[in-house]
Design a protein around this motif. Structure first.
Motif, short mmCIF file in Angstrom:
data_model
loop_
_atom_site.label_atom_id
_atom_site.label_comp_id
_atom_site.label_asym_id
_atom_site.label_seq_id
_atom_site.Cartn_x
_atom_site.Cartn_y
_atom_site.Cartn_z
N LEU A 174 0.50 -5.50 -1.16
CA LEU A 174 1.89 -5.95 -1.06
C LEU A 174 2.64 -5.69 -2.36
O LEU A 174 3.78 -5.22 -2.35
N SER A 175 2.00 -5.96 -3.47
CA SER A 175 2.61 -5.75 -4.77
C SER A 175 2.97 -4.28 -4.99
O SER A 175 4.08 -3.94 -5.43
N ALA A 229 3.45 -2.00 -2.65
CA ALA A 229 4.50 -1.63 -1.70
C ALA A 229 5.86 -2.17 -2.16
O ALA A 229 6.89 -1.50 -2.02
N GLN A 230 5.89 -3.36 -2.73
CA GLN A 230 7.13 -3.94 -3.23
C GLN A 230 7.67 -3.11 -4.40
O GLN A 230 8.87 -2.87 -4.50
N LEU A 249 9.26 -0.05 -2.97
CA LEU A 249 10.54 -0.40 -2.34
C LEU A 249 11.63 -0.54 -3.40
O LEU A 249 12.73 -0.02 -3.25
N ALA A 258 10.10 2.30 3.12
CA ALA A 258 9.46 1.42 2.11
C ALA A 258 9.50 -0.04 2.56
O ALA A 258 8.57 -0.80 2.27
N GLU A 269 6.68 -0.36 5.01
CA GLU A 269 5.40 -0.30 4.29
C GLU A 269 5.15 -1.57 3.49
O GLU A 269 4.00 -1.92 3.24
N ARG A 270 6.20 -2.28 3.11
CA ARG A 270 6.05 -3.56 2.41
C ARG A 270 5.79 -4.69 3.40
O ARG A 270 5.00 -5.59 3.16
N ASP A 271 6.44 -4.61 4.56
CA ASP A 271 6.32 -5.68 5.54
C ASP A 271 4.95 -5.74 6.20
O ASP A 271 4.49 -6.82 6.57
#
Length: 148
Positions: A50-51, A53-54, A57, A89, A92-94
């Motif tokens: 998650l980190s 991907a964030q 984004l 993005a 991909e983050r979600d």
């Protein structure tokens, strides 16, 4: 989930710390020492995804803001491409966010079940009643282990 003001990573860091009653650095240290709590290793792994991907984004959003400039108007092809990259993005983050949320919900539910004296689904399977196997009656004419 975050309300817009709270960063997604902050939200999940708080959720992980609340779920496991430990700080992220303490959970990571225990994991590195091979003493991970049930579910913590997976939570840390998905938090790491998650980190990343964030970060991607934020980078895509920053590039789009620069490309848009201060003037409103029609998007140019390059700007459309950046806008699509931002949308990708976000997805991909979600995905890791949804998986991490489900994982934490499962850990909380399992902890609640163990705390209430109920066993988890896996342990119920393992601790289920033994299957009775019929034995042939003693003295029967059945020949065991020989072909006729």
């Amino acid at each position: 989930m975050p309300d817009g003001e709270q960063d997604v990573l902050e939200f999940f860091a708080q959720q992980i710390e609340t779920t496991f009653q430990w700080t992220l650095p303490d959970l990571a240290r225990d994991h590195d020492q091979g003493q991970s709590r049930p579910g913590a290793a997976e939570a840390l792994r998905w938090y790491g995804r998650l980190s990343g991907a964030q970060d991607r984004l934020r980078q895509a959003e920053d590039e789009l803001v620069v490309a848009l400039g201060a003037e409103p108007g029609e998007l140019k092809p390059g700007q459309w491409e950046l806008a699509h990259r931002v949308n990708t993005a976000v997805v991909e983050r979600d995905v890791p966010a949804v998986i991490l949320k489900a994982l934490l919900d499962t850990v909380v539910a399992d902890t609640a079940e163990r705390g209430s004296g109920q066993s988890t689904v896996a342990s119920r399977r393992i601790q289920g009643p033994a299957v009775a196997v019929a034995q042939p009656p003693r003295g029967s004419n059945a020949v065991q282990g020989q072909a006729r």
